[in-house]
Design a protein around this motif. Structure first.
Motif, short mmCIF file in Angstrom:
data_model
loop_
_atom_site.label_atom_id
_atom_site.label_comp_id
_atom_site.label_asym_id
_atom_site.label_seq_id
_atom_site.Cartn_x
_atom_site.Cartn_y
_atom_site.Cartn_z
N GLU A 11 0.83 -1.20 0.00
CA GLU A 11 0.00 0.00 0.00
C GLU A 11 0.87 1.26 0.00
O GLU A 11 0.66 2.19 0.77
CB GLU A 11 -0.95 -0.01 1.20
N LYS A 12 1.83 1.26 -0.90
CA LYS A 12 2.78 2.38 -0.96
C LYS A 12 2.09 3.71 -1.27
O LYS A 12 2.49 4.76 -0.76
CB LYS A 12 3.85 2.10 -2.01
N ALA A 13 1.05 3.68 -2.10
CA ALA A 13 0.38 4.93 -2.48
C ALA A 13 -0.23 5.62 -1.27
O ALA A 13 -0.26 6.86 -1.20
CB ALA A 13 -0.70 4.63 -3.52
N ILE A 14 -0.68 4.84 -0.31
CA ILE A 14 -1.33 5.41 0.87
C ILE A 14 -0.32 5.80 1.93
O ILE A 14 -0.45 6.86 2.56
CB ILE A 14 -2.35 4.40 1.45
N TYR A 15 0.70 4.98 2.13
CA TYR A 15 1.58 5.17 3.27
C TYR A 15 2.98 5.69 2.95
O TYR A 15 3.68 6.11 3.87
CB TYR A 15 1.71 3.84 4.04
N LEU A 16 3.38 5.67 1.70
CA LEU A 16 4.75 6.09 1.38
C LEU A 16 4.77 7.13 0.25
O LEU A 16 5.37 6.91 -0.81
CB LEU A 16 5.60 4.87 0.99
N PRO A 17 4.13 8.28 0.46
CA PRO A 17 4.16 9.32 -0.57
C PRO A 17 5.53 9.99 -0.63
O PRO A 17 6.37 9.81 0.26
CB PRO A 17 3.09 10.30 -0.10
N LYS A 18 5.75 10.78 -1.68
CA LYS A 18 6.97 11.57 -1.78
C LYS A 18 6.83 12.82 -0.90
O LYS A 18 5.75 13.16 -0.44
CB LYS A 18 7.22 11.96 -3.23
N ASN A 19 7.97 13.51 -0.70
CA ASN A 19 7.91 14.71 0.15
C ASN A 19 7.54 15.94 -0.68
O ASN A 19 8.22 16.98 -0.65
CB ASN A 19 9.22 14.92 0.91
N LYS A 20 6.47 15.80 -1.44
CA LYS A 20 5.84 16.91 -2.14
C LYS A 20 4.36 16.59 -2.25
O LYS A 20 3.96 15.41 -2.28
CB LYS A 20 6.47 17.11 -3.53
N PRO A 21 3.49 17.60 -2.29
CA PRO A 21 2.05 17.35 -2.24
C PRO A 21 1.55 16.55 -3.45
O PRO A 21 2.05 16.68 -4.56
CB PRO A 21 1.45 18.77 -2.24
N GLU A 22 0.52 15.73 -3.19
CA GLU A 22 -0.12 14.95 -4.23
C GLU A 22 -1.58 14.73 -3.85
O GLU A 22 -1.96 14.83 -2.68
CB GLU A 22 0.58 13.60 -4.41
N ILE A 23 -2.39 14.43 -4.87
CA ILE A 23 -3.81 14.15 -4.64
C ILE A 23 -3.99 12.64 -4.53
O ILE A 23 -3.40 11.87 -5.30
CB ILE A 23 -4.67 14.70 -5.80
N ILE A 24 -4.83 12.21 -3.59
CA ILE A 24 -5.10 10.79 -3.41
C ILE A 24 -6.56 10.61 -2.99
O ILE A 24 -7.12 11.47 -2.31
CB ILE A 24 -4.16 10.18 -2.34
N ASN A 25 -7.17 9.53 -3.44
CA ASN A 25 -8.51 9.17 -2.99
C ASN A 25 -8.38 8.00 -2.01
O ASN A 25 -7.95 6.91 -2.39
CB ASN A 25 -9.39 8.78 -4.18
N VAL A 26 -8.75 8.24 -0.76
CA VAL A 26 -8.57 7.26 0.29
C VAL A 26 -9.91 6.60 0.61
O VAL A 26 -10.85 7.28 1.01
CB VAL A 26 -7.99 7.91 1.56
N PRO A 27 -10.02 5.28 0.42
CA PRO A 27 -11.30 4.60 0.66
C PRO A 27 -11.61 4.44 2.14
O PRO A 27 -10.78 4.76 3.01
CB PRO A 27 -11.07 3.24 0.00
N ALA A 28 -12.80 3.92 2.43
CA ALA A 28 -13.18 3.62 3.81
C ALA A 28 -12.25 2.55 4.39
O ALA A 28 -11.90 1.59 3.71
CB ALA A 28 -14.63 3.14 3.85
N MET A 29 -11.83 2.75 5.63
CA MET A 29 -10.95 1.80 6.31
C MET A 29 -11.43 1.62 7.74
O MET A 29 -12.03 2.52 8.33
CB MET A 29 -9.51 2.32 6.32
N ASN A 30 -11.14 0.46 8.31
CA ASN A 30 -11.50 0.17 9.70
C ASN A 30 -10.31 0.45 10.62
O ASN A 30 -9.17 0.08 10.30
CB ASN A 30 -11.94 -1.28 9.86
N PHE A 31 -10.60 1.07 11.75
CA PHE A 31 -9.56 1.42 12.72
C PHE A 31 -10.02 1.08 14.13
O PHE A 31 -11.22 1.08 14.43
CB PHE A 31 -9.28 2.93 12.70
N ILE A 32 -9.05 0.82 15.00
CA ILE A 32 -9.31 0.93 16.43
C ILE A 32 -8.85 2.33 16.83
O ILE A 32 -7.77 2.78 16.42
CB ILE A 32 -8.62 -0.17 17.25
N THR A 33 -9.67 3.05 17.60
CA THR A 33 -9.41 4.46 17.87
C THR A 33 -9.49 4.75 19.36
O THR A 33 -10.17 4.06 20.12
CB THR A 33 -10.42 5.36 17.13
N LEU A 34 -8.81 5.84 19.75
CA LEU A 34 -8.84 6.29 21.15
C LEU A 34 -8.68 7.80 21.15
O LEU A 34 -7.67 8.33 20.68
CB LEU A 34 -7.73 5.61 21.96
#
Length: 210
Positions: A11-34
């Protein structure tokens, strides 16, 4: 047996972007949250992180040892810690251009693989509650979150220097005729704080646009 699922590779597109701005479409994901509030340098913040990881690793290790696993299960690398950041209502009303860390409001989270259900999360949380006298455990939730159309970039360096990256991202949004939906933003922590020099952490910054 299927190969171990590693988010850094798959999942490089989601977690390993370059250090310059880019557009991305992020789908629904499940998380444990606090959720929490206050200075991220505090002991309370550290306890929030430890609580989330306790549940995340209980889920991973119990699944790995289980005889009956969910459909499509495969062993996986635990996802990185993430946080959605804002400031409290009083700070918003008195905002003068600077932010006190004591006024921060956060929702910390660790993503879960698609085969982890809310029911399974509830079971694992209760197991951890039985072993650890930690009142924060009962505040951990299972949530589905959709960032949708977003701008993101990799921030290299101190957290205090993030405004410089956000300036780049907002300028990029203007150039693309996109509007930032909220002053809240997401951070994804790719570096373990104790394993890198203070000036060298890698953090993905992201905010939603339309």
């Amino acid at each position: 047996m299927s190969a171990k699922y590693e988010w850094r590779k798959q999942e490089k597109a989601i977690y390993l972007p370059k250090n310059k701005p880019e557009i991305i479409n992020v789908p629904a994901m499940n998380f444990i949250t606090l959720a929490g509030e206050g200075n991220p340098n505090s002991e309370q913040f550290t306890q929030h992180i430890a609580t989330l990881y306790a549940v995340a690793y209980a889920i991973k290790m119990t699944l790995k040892k289980a005889e009956n696993t969910p459909a499509n299960y495969q062993d996986f690398t635990v996802y990185p810690l993430e946080g959605i950041w804002d400031i409290n209502e009083q700070a918003k009303q008195q905002f003068n251009g600077t932010i006190s860390k004591d006024d921060l409001v956060y929702q910390l989270m660790i993503r879960q693989p698609h085969f982890v259900s809310e029911q399974y999360f509830q079971q694992m949380r209760e197991q951890v509650v039985e072993k650890k006298a930690n009142p924060l455990l009962k505040q951990v939730k299972f949530e589905t979150i959709t960032d949708g159309k977003s701008i993101q970039m990799l921030h290299l360096g101190k957290f205090e220097d993030e405004p410089l990256s956000f300036e780049q991202m907002e300028a990029f949004a203007d150039a693309e005729e996109l509007v930032r939906l909220s002053k809240t933003h997401r951070e994804i922590y790719l570096s373990a704080p104790r394993k890198v020099a203070p000036e060298k952490p890698k953090t993905v910054l992201r905010f939603s646009v339309e």
